[in-house]
Design a protein around this motif. Sequence first.
Motif, PDB file in Angstrom:
ATOM      1  N   ASN A  29       0.318  -0.969   0.016  1.00 24.50           N
ATOM      2  CA  ASN A  29      -0.240  -0.312   0.052  1.00 24.50           C
ATOM      3  C   ASN A  29       0.843   1.177  -0.008  1.00 24.50           C
ATOM      4  O   ASN A  29       0.333   2.208   0.179  1.00 24.50           O
ATOM      5  CB  ASN A  29      -1.139   0.208   0.950  1.00 24.50           C
ATOM      6  N   HIS A  30       2.547   0.935  -0.253  1.00 20.49           N
ATOM      7  CA  HIS A  30       3.442   2.052  -0.029  1.00 20.49           C
ATOM      8  C   HIS A  30       3.537   2.227  -1.501  1.00 20.49           C
ATOM      9  O   HIS A  30       4.909   1.474  -1.850  1.00 20.49           O
ATOM     10  CB  HIS A  30       4.234   1.593   1.215  1.00 20.49           C
ATOM     11  N   LEU A  31       3.459   3.381  -1.901  1.00 25.83           N
ATOM     12  CA  LEU A  31       3.760   3.438  -3.473  1.00 25.83           C
ATOM     13  C   LEU A  31       4.368   4.685  -3.871  1.00 25.83           C
ATOM     14  O   LEU A  31       4.195   5.766  -3.118  1.00 25.83           O
ATOM     15  CB  LEU A  31       2.825   3.540  -4.777  1.00 25.83           C
ATOM     16  N   LEU A  32       5.950   4.720  -4.482  1.00 25.52           N
ATOM     17  CA  LEU A  32       6.715   5.171  -5.034  1.00 25.52           C
ATOM     18  C   LEU A  32       6.059   6.978  -5.927  1.00 25.52           C
ATOM     19  O   LEU A  32       4.787   6.567  -6.778  1.00 25.52           O
ATOM     20  CB  LEU A  32       8.123   5.150  -5.396  1.00 25.52           C
ATOM     21  N   ALA A  33       6.017   7.621  -5.443  1.00 21.76           N
ATOM     22  CA  ALA A  33       4.868   8.889  -6.460  1.00 21.76           C
ATOM     23  C   ALA A  33       6.154  10.155  -6.325  1.00 21.76           C
ATOM     24  O   ALA A  33       6.656  10.681  -5.642  1.00 21.76           O
ATOM     25  CB  ALA A  33       3.528   8.691  -5.522  1.00 21.76           C
ATOM     26  N   CYS A  34       5.618  10.963  -7.705  1.00 26.23           N
ATOM     27  CA  CYS A  34       6.240  11.857  -7.633  1.00 26.23           C
ATOM     28  C   CYS A  34       5.130  13.363  -6.875  1.00 26.23           C
ATOM     29  O   CYS A  34       3.985  12.598  -5.937  1.00 26.23           O
ATOM     30  CB  CYS A  34       6.772  12.818  -8.773  1.00 26.23           C
ATOM     31  N   SER A  35       6.025  14.633  -5.961  1.00 22.33           N
ATOM     32  CA  SER A  35       4.832  15.564  -5.127  1.00 22.33           C
ATOM     33  C   SER A  35       3.724  15.796  -5.719  1.00 22.33           C
ATOM     34  O   SER A  35       2.885  15.814  -5.355  1.00 22.33           O
ATOM     35  CB  SER A  35       6.379  16.811  -4.475  1.00 22.33           C
ATOM     36  N   PHE A  36       3.876  15.952  -6.871  1.00 21.23           N
ATOM     37  CA  PHE A  36       3.258  16.626  -7.964  1.00 21.23           C
ATOM     38  C   PHE A  36       1.603  15.512  -7.889  1.00 21.23           C
ATOM     39  O   PHE A  36       0.132  15.641  -7.137  1.00 21.23           O
ATOM     40  CB  PHE A  36       2.877  16.875  -8.885  1.00 21.23           C
ATOM     41  N   CYS A  37       1.947  14.085  -8.185  1.00 21.86           N
ATOM     42  CA  CYS A  37       0.803  13.214  -8.116  1.00 21.86           C
ATOM     43  C   CYS A  37       0.705  13.047  -6.886  1.00 21.86           C
ATOM     44  O   CYS A  37      -1.068  13.117  -6.421  1.00 21.86           O
ATOM     45  CB  CYS A  37       1.463  12.350  -8.611  1.00 21.86           C
ATOM     46  N   ASN A  38       1.196  12.780  -5.552  1.00 24.00           N
ATOM     47  CA  ASN A  38       0.896  12.709  -4.555  1.00 24.00           C
ATOM     48  C   ASN A  38       0.055  13.544  -3.620  1.00 24.00           C
ATOM     49  O   ASN A  38      -0.548  13.149  -3.018  1.00 24.00           O
ATOM     50  CB  ASN A  38       2.123  12.703  -3.324  1.00 24.00           C
ATOM     51  N   SER A  39       0.482  15.176  -3.734  1.00 23.64           N
ATOM     52  CA  SER A  39      -0.779  15.974  -2.973  1.00 23.64           C
ATOM     53  C   SER A  39      -1.360  16.579  -3.864  1.00 23.64           C
ATOM     54  O   SER A  39      -2.169  17.346  -3.300  1.00 23.64           O
ATOM     55  CB  SER A  39       0.571  17.183  -2.782  1.00 23.64           C
ATOM     56  N   ASN A  40      -0.850  17.082  -5.700  1.00 28.15           N
ATOM     57  CA  ASN A  40      -1.864  17.659  -6.172  1.00 28.15           C
ATOM     58  C   ASN A  40      -2.959  17.152  -7.205  1.00 28.15           C
ATOM     59  O   ASN A  40      -3.860  17.485  -7.348  1.00 28.15           O
ATOM     60  CB  ASN A  40      -0.793  18.470  -6.807  1.00 28.15           C
ATOM     61  N   GLN A  41      -2.450  15.600  -7.107  1.00 24.86           N
ATOM     62  CA  GLN A  41      -3.721  14.452  -8.131  1.00 24.86           C
ATOM     63  C   GLN A  41      -4.360  13.962  -6.896  1.00 24.86           C
ATOM     64  O   GLN A  41      -5.198  13.990  -6.758  1.00 24.86           O
ATOM     65  CB  GLN A  41      -2.565  14.725  -9.387  1.00 24.86           C
ATOM     66  N   LYS A  42      -3.827  12.605  -6.433  1.00 24.14           N
ATOM     67  CA  LYS A  42      -4.353  11.622  -5.875  1.00 24.14           C
ATOM     68  C   LYS A  42      -4.793  12.143  -4.672  1.00 24.14           C
ATOM     69  O   LYS A  42      -5.886  11.635  -4.171  1.00 24.14           O
ATOM     70  CB  LYS A  42      -3.806  10.031  -6.045  1.00 24.14           C
ATOM     71  N   HIS A  43      -3.375  12.834  -3.706  1.00 24.56           N
ATOM     72  CA  HIS A  43      -3.951  13.049  -2.546  1.00 24.56           C
ATOM     73  C   HIS A  43      -4.573  12.082  -2.554  1.00 24.56           C
ATOM     74  O   HIS A  43      -4.286  10.613  -1.993  1.00 24.56           O
ATOM     75  CB  HIS A  43      -4.797  14.491  -2.282  1.00 24.56           C
ATOM     76  N   ARG A  44      -6.393  12.851  -1.111  1.00 24.02           N
ATOM     77  CA  ARG A  44      -6.542  11.602  -0.396  1.00 24.02           C
ATOM     78  C   ARG A  44      -7.776  10.457  -1.892  1.00 24.02           C
ATOM     79  O   ARG A  44      -8.893   9.676  -1.005  1.00 24.02           O
ATOM     80  CB  ARG A  44      -7.593  11.995   0.447  1.00 24.02           C
ATOM     81  N   LEU A  45      -7.928  10.815  -2.829  1.00 23.79           N
ATOM     82  CA  LEU A  45      -8.111  10.499  -3.266  1.00 23.79           C
ATOM     83  C   LEU A  45      -8.853   8.940  -3.616  1.00 23.79           C
ATOM     84  O   LEU A  45      -7.562   8.025  -4.057  1.00 23.79           O
ATOM     85  CB  LEU A  45      -8.496  10.781  -5.231  1.00 23.79           C
ATOM     86  N   TYR A  46      -9.294   7.986  -4.117  1.00 25.53           N
ATOM     87  CA  TYR A  46      -9.529   6.338  -3.921  1.00 25.53           C
ATOM     88  C   TYR A  46     -11.031   6.275  -4.643  1.00 25.53           C
ATOM     89  O   TYR A  46     -12.268   5.660  -4.138  1.00 25.53           O
ATOM     90  CB  TYR A  46      -9.820   6.110  -2.628  1.00 25.53           C
TER      91      TYR A  46
END
Length: 281
Positions: A29-46
């Motif tokens: 459940n721990h995946l590598l991501a760039c800051s933009f994808c993690n904070s600006n795109q996906k964030h808490r979306l599921y």
Amino acid sequence: MYCDDSRGTDIDHFEPLERAPLRAFVWVNHLLACSFCNSNQKHRLYPVDAEGTCLLVDPTTEDPADHLVLRLSVGTYDPLSAKGEETIQVFGLNRSELVKGRVDAFVRACSILRDWHGLHQNAAPEADRVAQALLDSPFIDVVHAMTRLKPGVAVIVVGEATVPALDAWRAVHSLSLRVGQQRVRGGAADANCIEGVVDNTLAGDDRSGQGRAGGRNNDAPVITMQNYGLTWTDPTGTPRASAVAYDEPSAQYRKAVLESVGCTSVEIVAVRPGELPEPRG
């Protein structure tokens, strides 16, 4: 990484902890991501469907190519399923900087493949290093999308000058293994890019080799693919060793190529993950 722009700086909880707190202790459940994808795109979306099934492509258990197709000429992704459509939207896979990056990467990949092919045909040691440099480059999803092109389509997309190199690349760097077979994963927080990247081990030149295969089931088996290197003596009498590791079919193919150009004492050597053979004097 999700966007494959080689800027992995963050660790994303694929299923947010607000939804599943105990998955804080689940490795996949721990995946590598760039800051933009993690904070600006996906964030808490599921996003989930009516039955609670996630509508995002899970790169630890699914092949993104089943849900997404890359249009190489324009650098954009089209969905093949509802999951693909939701994944493109949530991760912003068609944002302008990624589209331009893929278009540029496609031009570079065609050129590098032609250079690699010339070296490969002459069994030049530099061929392995050129291949590894391509596999380590940003937007490697472009290369893997090229390998999936059908022969009749490839000549239109990559051009006649690149087709022989692409055919040779397919023969050496296999992409045929899929989830549910022997799919190999990388180390900590090293999930496949959501954009369709198949692990480098499957591409024949991975130095890591060991990893994980699994998803929601914590008891899922860990699969390790046996890696192989080669040692040989070139036509000038110089001992050589491969600069990358191969799967077995690729190692056998590489051995045949070396022998065909006059190399002697060509041996395939089993190596452990992260190791490479030394030249034998």
